[in-house]
Scaffold this active site. Structure first.
Site, PDB file in Angstrom:
ATOM      1  N   ASP A   1       0.823  -1.221   0.000  1.00 44.61           N
ATOM      2  CA  ASP A   1       0.000   0.000   0.000  1.00 44.61           C
ATOM      3  C   ASP A   1       0.845   1.255   0.000  1.00 44.61           C
ATOM      4  O   ASP A   1       0.421   2.309  -0.462  1.00 44.61           O
ATOM      5  CB  ASP A   1      -0.946   0.002   1.199  1.00 44.61           C
ATOM      6  CG  ASP A   1      -2.071  -0.977   0.944  1.00 44.61           C
ATOM      7  OD1 ASP A   1      -1.860  -2.183   1.155  1.00 44.61           O
ATOM      8  OD2 ASP A   1      -3.126  -0.537   0.463  1.00 44.61           O
TER       9      ASP A   1
ATOM     10  N   LYS B   1      -1.227  -5.181   3.837  1.00 41.01           N
ATOM     11  CA  LYS B   1      -2.326  -5.745   4.629  1.00 41.01           C
ATOM     12  C   LYS B   1      -1.849  -6.382   5.927  1.00 41.01           C
ATOM     13  O   LYS B   1      -0.817  -7.075   5.946  1.00 41.01           O
ATOM     14  CB  LYS B   1      -3.055  -6.767   3.753  1.00 41.01           C
ATOM     15  CG  LYS B   1      -4.227  -7.464   4.380  1.00 41.01           C
ATOM     16  CD  LYS B   1      -5.250  -6.531   5.010  1.00 41.01           C
ATOM     17  CE  LYS B   1      -5.774  -5.475   4.070  1.00 41.01           C
ATOM     18  NZ  LYS B   1      -6.486  -4.378   4.781  1.00 41.01           N
TER      19      LYS B   1
HETATM   20  O1  MRU Z   1      -7.616  -2.973   2.702  1.00 34.19           O
HETATM   21  P1  MRU Z   1      -7.305  -3.300   1.277  1.00 34.19           P
HETATM   22  O2  MRU Z   1      -8.053  -4.488   0.764  1.00 34.19           O
HETATM   23  O3  MRU Z   1      -7.424  -2.090   0.381  1.00 34.19           O
HETATM   24  O4  MRU Z   1      -5.763  -3.700   1.307  1.00 34.19           O
HETATM   25  C1  MRU Z   1      -5.162  -4.101   0.120  1.00 34.19           C
HETATM   26  C2  MRU Z   1      -3.771  -4.550   0.288  1.00 34.19           C
HETATM   27  O5  MRU Z   1      -3.211  -4.524   1.371  1.00 34.19           O
HETATM   28  C3  MRU Z   1      -3.049  -4.973  -0.941  1.00 34.19           C
HETATM   29  O6  MRU Z   1      -2.113  -5.970  -0.654  1.00 34.19           O
HETATM   30  C4  MRU Z   1      -2.318  -3.755  -1.528  1.00 34.19           C
HETATM   31  O7  MRU Z   1      -3.184  -2.681  -1.681  1.00 34.19           O
HETATM   32  C5  MRU Z   1      -1.686  -4.060  -2.818  1.00 34.19           C
HETATM   33  S1  MRU Z   1      -2.886  -4.140  -4.092  1.00 34.19           S
HETATM   34  C6  MRU Z   1      -2.135  -4.345  -5.565  1.00 34.19           C
END
Ligand code: MRU
Length: 344
Positions: free
Chosen positions: A237, A248
């Site tokens: 992220d 995550k």
């Molecule tokens: O809370 P989320 O579902 O938006 O979290 C998503 C993630 O942590 C993904 O691993 C990250 O955004 C990479 S997406 C290509």
């Protein structure tokens, strides 16, 4: 490519697959206002760092398109507040802020009248989507060299077509390796509390014919200790300039286990996910989400009414990361200098 559209611009509306309903229902929602786009990001109709970036760009475009513009100054200040509203939806994924900055540059660099700028903002938002798909394909092709025929790869959360414009970062690497004929098997963690792994990654891979086995998050250590994982590939992220990675919740734990078992730990992310302003992981804001995500599953209470922690992300120290795969190259340690070389 995947066989569904995560997000698209259609008849001056932003259309998204409703990720909350997957895998049970494949339904699409239409957002005709920026407020609806902001709500969709907040409620995780759309999620995943690059997909949130695309949604924010389209949200700004739709908001700008619908403004009752007075003069240029009034229009600029309305778009600014639209942009701020979208930036306030989720704090960790830096692609959201990257996309908003990119839309702001259209305003800053245009000499056109208000109607002309509105059209330019729509074009830019569509470009953000198209470029994201190309970026993921390039990143996927580069990263696929790290995977050998016959490997089993563990991934966490969903860093696939659903999390991007339509190809995926971590799943893009896996997809690209499969496309060149490598036999790659995937182990997907369920990813409590929101279950992106169980609901989204398993659905997406199964639908595209890539063999996937689902495990609960607590099985990772055991599965690794049995020699069942050859590599970890997951998304990000936000990547700090020293290579610390926000991803995550649960990613950090997997990185520690991978290190302890000598398993390569690859992070796949576009350069837009690298925050060069951010010196290290400690400076990355971590979103805290609704306690109900922990105490309930799909509206059904599974825990008593006690105190809850629900951080949506954690920080993996760059030291635990083997390589960072981007569309501009694969960065190795020391990340502080190699990530700088990828800056566009
Ligand atoms: O809370 P989320 O579902 O938006 O979290 C998503 C993630 O942590 C993904 O691993 C990250 O955004 C990479 S997406 C290509």
């Amino acid at each position: 490519m995947s066989s569904f559209k995560t997000i698209e611009w259609k008849d001056d509306k932003v259309v998204m697959i409703d990720q909350r309903k997957l895998p049970g229902e494949e339904t699409y929602i239409e957002c005709g206002t920026y407020e609806e786009v902001a709500e969709a990001i907040r409620k995780m109709v759309i999620r995943g760092a690059p997909a949130i970036g695309v949604a924010a760009a389209m949200g700004i475009a739709i908001g700008a398109l619908k403004t009752d513009s007075g003069g240029r100054d009034e229009f600029f200040s309305q778009v600014k507040s639209i942009s701020e509203a979208l930036k306030g939806t989720r704090p960790t994924a830096v692609n959201l802020f990257w996309a908003a900055d990119r839309m702001q540059r259209v305003l800053d660099n245009s000499a056109k009248d208000v109607e002309g700028i509105k059209q330019d903002l729509v074009l830019e938002a569509k470009r953000v989507l198209e470029e994201d798909i190309e970026t993921c394909k390039r990143l996927g092709r580069l990263g696929s060299d790290l995977l050998e025929d016959g490997m089993t790869v563990l991934t966490h959360c969903n860093a696939g077509a659903l999390a991007t414009g339509g190809y995926g970062t971590a799943l893009g690497v896996i997809r690209a390796a499969s496309e060149v004929g490598k036999d790659i098997k995937v182990i997907a963690t369920e990813t409590r509390p929101f279950l992106q792994g169980a609901r989204l990654t398993a659905w997406e891979l199964d639908r595209d014919g890539i063999p996937v086995s689902l495990i609960t998050d607590s099985m990772v250590g055991h599965i690794m200790s049995k020699g069942m994982v050859d590599a970890v590939v997951l998304g990000a992220d936000r990547v700090a300039s020293n290579g610390d990675v926000a991803n995550k919740i649960g990613t950090y734990m997997i990185s520690v286990l991978a290190k302890s078992h000598g398993i390569p730990f690859y992070v796949a992310a576009p350069v837009s996910t690298i925050d060069y302003e951010c010196p290290d992981g400690a400076s990355i804001p971590i979103e805290e989400r609704d306690r109900k995500e922990v105490t309930h599953i799909r509206g059904h209470r599974i825990a008593p009414d006690v105190a809850v922690f629900n951080p949506a992300f954690d920080i993996t120290p760059g030291d635990n990361v083997s390589s960072i795969i981007t569309e501009s190259g694969i960065a190795e340690k020391p990340f502080t200098s190699t990530l700088k070389d990828l800056k566009k």
